[in-house]
Design a protein around this motif. Sequence first.
Motif, PDB file in Angstrom:
ATOM      1  N   PHE A 170      -7.022   4.756   1.290  1.00 29.53           N
ATOM      2  CA  PHE A 170      -7.671   4.391   0.033  1.00 29.53           C
ATOM      3  C   PHE A 170      -7.818   5.591  -0.909  1.00 29.53           C
ATOM      4  O   PHE A 170      -7.952   5.426  -2.105  1.00 29.53           O
ATOM      5  CB  PHE A 170      -9.054   3.786   0.321  1.00 29.53           C
ATOM      6  CG  PHE A 170      -9.002   2.449   1.031  1.00 29.53           C
ATOM      7  CD1 PHE A 170      -7.792   1.809   1.267  1.00 29.53           C
ATOM      8  CD2 PHE A 170     -10.175   1.815   1.460  1.00 29.53           C
ATOM      9  CE1 PHE A 170      -7.728   0.581   1.916  1.00 29.53           C
ATOM     10  CE2 PHE A 170     -10.125   0.591   2.108  1.00 29.53           C
ATOM     11  CZ  PHE A 170      -8.903  -0.030   2.348  1.00 29.53           C
ATOM     12  N   GLN A 182      -6.242   5.004  12.117  1.00 27.54           N
ATOM     13  CA  GLN A 182      -7.368   5.457  11.297  1.00 27.54           C
ATOM     14  C   GLN A 182      -8.545   5.957  12.146  1.00 27.54           C
ATOM     15  O   GLN A 182      -9.262   6.878  11.739  1.00 27.54           O
ATOM     16  CB  GLN A 182      -7.835   4.306  10.386  1.00 27.54           C
ATOM     17  CG  GLN A 182      -8.902   4.761   9.418  1.00 27.54           C
ATOM     18  CD  GLN A 182      -9.538   3.614   8.650  1.00 27.54           C
ATOM     19  OE1 GLN A 182      -9.486   2.474   9.070  1.00 27.54           O
ATOM     20  NE2 GLN A 182     -10.135   3.938   7.524  1.00 27.54           N
ATOM     21  N   ASP A 185       3.153   1.972  15.002  1.00 24.99           N
ATOM     22  CA  ASP A 185       1.918   1.766  14.237  1.00 24.99           C
ATOM     23  C   ASP A 185       0.708   2.004  15.136  1.00 24.99           C
ATOM     24  O   ASP A 185       0.791   1.852  16.354  1.00 24.99           O
ATOM     25  CB  ASP A 185       1.917   0.308  13.739  1.00 24.99           C
ATOM     26  CG  ASP A 185       1.003   0.103  12.551  1.00 24.99           C
ATOM     27  OD1 ASP A 185       0.343   1.067  12.128  1.00 24.99           O
ATOM     28  OD2 ASP A 185       0.962  -1.035  12.039  1.00 24.99           O
ATOM     29  N   ASP A 186      -0.406   2.343  14.526  1.00 25.37           N
ATOM     30  CA  ASP A 186      -1.686   2.508  15.249  1.00 25.37           C
ATOM     31  C   ASP A 186      -1.499   3.413  16.463  1.00 25.37           C
ATOM     32  O   ASP A 186      -2.060   3.146  17.535  1.00 25.37           O
ATOM     33  CB  ASP A 186      -2.245   1.148  15.695  1.00 25.37           C
ATOM     34  CG  ASP A 186      -2.363   0.177  14.539  1.00 25.37           C
ATOM     35  OD1 ASP A 186      -2.405   0.646  13.384  1.00 25.37           O
ATOM     36  OD2 ASP A 186      -2.408  -1.038  14.778  1.00 25.37           O
ATOM     37  N   GLU A 238      -2.984   7.301   8.918  1.00 28.06           N
ATOM     38  CA  GLU A 238      -3.428   6.032   8.317  1.00 28.06           C
ATOM     39  C   GLU A 238      -4.901   6.099   7.935  1.00 28.06           C
ATOM     40  O   GLU A 238      -5.689   6.761   8.623  1.00 28.06           O
ATOM     41  CB  GLU A 238      -3.284   4.901   9.340  1.00 28.06           C
ATOM     42  CG  GLU A 238      -1.884   4.460   9.611  1.00 28.06           C
ATOM     43  CD  GLU A 238      -1.888   3.205  10.476  1.00 28.06           C
ATOM     44  OE1 GLU A 238      -1.676   2.127   9.924  1.00 28.06           O
ATOM     45  OE2 GLU A 238      -2.117   3.313  11.690  1.00 28.06           O
ATOM     46  N   GLY A 239      -5.274   5.361   6.899  1.00 22.59           N
ATOM     47  CA  GLY A 239      -6.691   5.190   6.567  1.00 22.59           C
ATOM     48  C   GLY A 239      -7.377   6.456   6.089  1.00 22.59           C
ATOM     49  O   GLY A 239      -8.547   6.696   6.418  1.00 22.59           O
ATOM     50  N   PRO A 273      -5.510 -10.038   7.068  1.00 20.04           N
ATOM     51  CA  PRO A 273      -4.653 -10.216   8.244  1.00 20.04           C
ATOM     52  C   PRO A 273      -5.376  -9.945   9.562  1.00 20.04           C
ATOM     53  O   PRO A 273      -5.007 -10.488  10.589  1.00 20.04           O
ATOM     54  CB  PRO A 273      -3.510  -9.229   8.024  1.00 20.04           C
ATOM     55  CG  PRO A 273      -3.960  -8.322   6.956  1.00 20.04           C
ATOM     56  CD  PRO A 273      -4.988  -9.023   6.154  1.00 20.04           C
ATOM     57  N   ASP A 290       5.588 -13.072   9.274  1.00 21.44           N
ATOM     58  CA  ASP A 290       6.357 -11.820   9.175  1.00 21.44           C
ATOM     59  C   ASP A 290       7.601 -12.020   8.311  1.00 21.44           C
ATOM     60  O   ASP A 290       7.950 -11.189   7.481  1.00 21.44           O
ATOM     61  CB  ASP A 290       6.828 -11.380  10.573  1.00 21.44           C
ATOM     62  CG  ASP A 290       5.697 -10.725  11.365  1.00 21.44           C
ATOM     63  OD1 ASP A 290       4.623 -10.530  10.802  1.00 21.44           O
ATOM     64  OD2 ASP A 290       5.921 -10.428  12.552  1.00 21.44           O
ATOM     65  N   ASN A 295       5.428  -4.844   8.896  1.00 21.90           N
ATOM     66  CA  ASN A 295       4.874  -4.960  10.247  1.00 21.90           C
ATOM     67  C   ASN A 295       5.588  -6.071  10.995  1.00 21.90           C
ATOM     68  O   ASN A 295       5.831  -7.144  10.446  1.00 21.90           O
ATOM     69  CB  ASN A 295       3.388  -5.308  10.172  1.00 21.90           C
ATOM     70  CG  ASN A 295       2.586  -4.167   9.575  1.00 21.90           C
ATOM     71  OD1 ASN A 295       2.297  -3.196  10.239  1.00 21.90           O
ATOM     72  ND2 ASN A 295       2.267  -4.290   8.289  1.00 21.90           N
ATOM     73  N   ALA A 330       0.375  -8.464   4.787  1.00 19.21           N
ATOM     74  CA  ALA A 330       0.291  -9.912   4.529  1.00 19.21           C
ATOM     75  C   ALA A 330      -1.107 -10.294   4.044  1.00 19.21           C
ATOM     76  O   ALA A 330      -2.110  -9.733   4.480  1.00 19.21           O
ATOM     77  CB  ALA A 330       0.615 -10.666   5.811  1.00 19.21           C
ATOM     78  N   ARG A 331      -1.153 -11.277   3.149  1.00 16.86           N
ATOM     79  CA  ARG A 331      -2.415 -11.843   2.682  1.00 16.86           C
ATOM     80  C   ARG A 331      -2.280 -13.359   2.681  1.00 16.86           C
ATOM     81  O   ARG A 331      -1.190 -13.887   2.450  1.00 16.86           O
ATOM     82  CB  ARG A 331      -2.737 -11.384   1.245  1.00 16.86           C
ATOM     83  CG  ARG A 331      -2.870  -9.878   1.073  1.00 16.86           C
ATOM     84  CD  ARG A 331      -4.187  -9.380   1.666  1.00 16.86           C
ATOM     85  NE  ARG A 331      -4.354  -7.948   1.532  1.00 16.86           N
ATOM     86  CZ  ARG A 331      -4.098  -7.068   2.499  1.00 16.86           C
ATOM     87  NH1 ARG A 331      -3.613  -7.484   3.652  1.00 16.86           N
ATOM     88  NH2 ARG A 331      -4.310  -5.785   2.320  1.00 16.86           N
ATOM     89  N   GLN A 378       0.854  -1.190   0.000  1.00 20.05           N
ATOM     90  CA  GLN A 378       0.000   0.000   0.000  1.00 20.05           C
ATOM     91  C   GLN A 378       0.890   1.240   0.000  1.00 20.05           C
ATOM     92  O   GLN A 378       1.766   1.381   0.859  1.00 20.05           O
ATOM     93  CB  GLN A 378      -0.919   0.026   1.221  1.00 20.05           C
ATOM     94  CG  GLN A 378      -1.894   1.194   1.116  1.00 20.05           C
ATOM     95  CD  GLN A 378      -2.889   1.255   2.263  1.00 20.05           C
ATOM     96  OE1 GLN A 378      -2.632   0.749   3.338  1.00 20.05           O
ATOM     97  NE2 GLN A 378      -4.023   1.894   2.015  1.00 20.05           N
ATOM     98  N   GLU A 397       3.761   0.170   2.381  1.00 22.75           N
ATOM     99  CA  GLU A 397       3.676  -0.740   3.527  1.00 22.75           C
ATOM    100  C   GLU A 397       3.324  -2.124   2.999  1.00 22.75           C
ATOM    101  O   GLU A 397       2.374  -2.286   2.219  1.00 22.75           O
ATOM    102  CB  GLU A 397       2.592  -0.297   4.525  1.00 22.75           C
ATOM    103  CG  GLU A 397       2.448  -1.326   5.653  1.00 22.75           C
ATOM    104  CD  GLU A 397       1.472  -0.927   6.757  1.00 22.75           C
ATOM    105  OE1 GLU A 397       0.833   0.129   6.661  1.00 22.75           O
ATOM    106  OE2 GLU A 397       1.375  -1.704   7.725  1.00 22.75           O
ATOM    107  N   GLU A 430      -9.443   8.336   3.681  1.00 20.06           N
ATOM    108  CA  GLU A 430     -10.357   7.899   2.617  1.00 20.06           C
ATOM    109  C   GLU A 430     -10.980   9.070   1.869  1.00 20.06           C
ATOM    110  O   GLU A 430     -11.451   8.916   0.745  1.00 20.06           O
ATOM    111  CB  GLU A 430     -11.471   7.021   3.219  1.00 20.06           C
ATOM    112  CG  GLU A 430     -10.973   5.679   3.721  1.00 20.06           C
ATOM    113  CD  GLU A 430     -12.082   4.780   4.231  1.00 20.06           C
ATOM    114  OE1 GLU A 430     -13.235   5.222   4.301  1.00 20.06           O
ATOM    115  OE2 GLU A 430     -11.776   3.625   4.573  1.00 20.06           O
TER     116      GLU A 430
END
Length: 565
Positions: A543, A488, A464-465, A521-522, A358, A375, A402, A346-347, A330, A343, A524
């Motif tokens: 996004f 976000q 993060d976060d 983050e996040g 995730p 990871d 991450n 993972a999928r 992303q 960033e 939109e």
Amino acid sequence: MLDEFSPVKAAPVWGFFALIALYMAGIILVNKSSASEGVIMLSNQAIPHRTLTGAFSSICNLCMVMLVVLYKKPGFVVALIALLSSFPPLIIRVIHQNFSTIPGFFTNILMIITIIIINKYIIRSAGYQQKIRDQALTDRLTGLPNRFAVSEMMSGLIRKGEPFAVAVINLNSFQSINNAIGQQAGDKALIQVADRWQKLADSGKTGTKDFVACQSGNEFSVIIRDCTSEEQLRQSIECYADALKEKIVVDDSDFVLSASVGYAAYPADSQESDTLFNYAYSAMVHAKGKDHSGCISRFQKEMLGNSHTIEMESKIRSALENGRFFYNLQPQFDMDHRLRGFEALARMKDESGYIISPGEFIPVAEKAGLVDLIDREVMLGATRFIGEMVQKYHSDVVLSVNASVRHLLRNGFVDEVREALHSSGLPAGQLEIEITESVMIDSVEKAIDCIHQLAELGVRIAIDDFGTGYSSLSYLNTFPVDVLKVDQSFIIKMHSGEASKQYVAAIIAIGHVMNFQVVAEGVEEADQLEDLREIGCDYIQGFLWGKPMSPEAAAQLMEEESKRA
Ligand code: C2E
Ligand code: MG
Ligand code: MG
């Protein structure tokens, strides 16, 4: 001790006797056919019995060679006796003027030379193999068996159906000892602990049959056999914890260590060695929890969660085994829409190809002790890819990966990062490790130490976060942090009123005071972007300007960016 669990199977005993029987039958046929004047009629042609002697003799020789190859020393001894014992009859026949046996005489001598050479070769290569095997299964520092040996032994016991328990033992606060007395002295302490536990296991004082191993660094494990009750098992494990109560002396300094222990049992908890080990590990982490520090904890299913969790865990294992993990990238941009970096997210695909996010699998993977494998897969894949792109486009994009706190706390994380940088060629300054504030919850010292080591490598650190966890401004000073990622949830709330917007503004301002860059983050919506620009945010990820995308799409974005530059 491990040899009995070696995955290489020995040839069956019945085969040994079958080869001897075949050899003896062959010898009888050789004697009969060589003395016979009879013939066999085949397509109107008379074939003398004597011509078959060579075929029977070859079968005998083949049996001898197979005995030596398959049954090593016992096979060699039997083959040698058999070949030597066939000399007297041959000699007697020559004495009685029957010279037709002379070729047999020489064949026998050649066979003896052949099996001696084969036997010598087998002994030599078995020696090498044993040496390589011993090295591969031994921990270099402590001389104890290593984690591969543990895994081999557990698989062997499961194959035999023999009940056992596995205990994972982690020395508490070992990092602070390392910091206090230095790594080398810390190593000496580990050697003493290993020695003490090995002696305890050898003494039989625990009342069970134990196999002590060193997993890595300050993490050990014990496989406990011959245990008749849960109580006896616990007592046996307590012996290992108690053995630490006596002080350890390193370079004239005294230390008293303590350990957190978790254990799980076969067959009660699982029939798979990896799962058992991870369960014991989860129990150890539980024991290590704030209120349980220094405890012994038995694995319980509640530590993992409900049936959904168990199903998810098996999906993760299957995806790891079958290469169904991949990553998306992303993009992150500065406020002028210039690419800052990506960033890696993972999928996972399940058996039917359905992509699982995730948010669903990471928490389960963390509890099951599998998150470090995920990871690692993401980090190796993404650094390799971005490393290539960076060289191709001479780009300075940053790759963020991450890292789960649990992964960070495991030994070897820094080595994994080093390996990823080395194999990808990505400059350390272009790799960013995202960690969450929850590093504050457990083993802070170890986390701080690990983060410092990463910073020494030149790798960037992002929180993060930010704002969702255990926010304490004072700890931000303790970490060599480069970036704050505002969660976000705060960005969404900015709409709801001036106060929420000012809250984000305050986070950004504090970040700037501390010399951090701030990523929102996040993002939109365009309104959010405008607000963030107004309050001085440095970068956005969301996004609005870019969803998580395939590496190919990310490469295209980098190409466009390089043309724009
Ligand atoms: P995160 O690290 O905070 O990653 C950002 C998450 O927000 C990603 O979700 C991303 O797709 C999502 N996101 C980004 N922009 C927007 C937006 O504008 N709107 C909305 N609604 N969502 C947005 P994702 O990919 O589902 O990842 C969720 C979390 O899973 C990540 O949160 C991270 O904590 C964890 N995770 C992902 N990959 C890994 C990994 O390789 N290792 C570890 N340990 N955790 C990972
Ligand atoms: Mg993240
Ligand atoms: Mg985040």
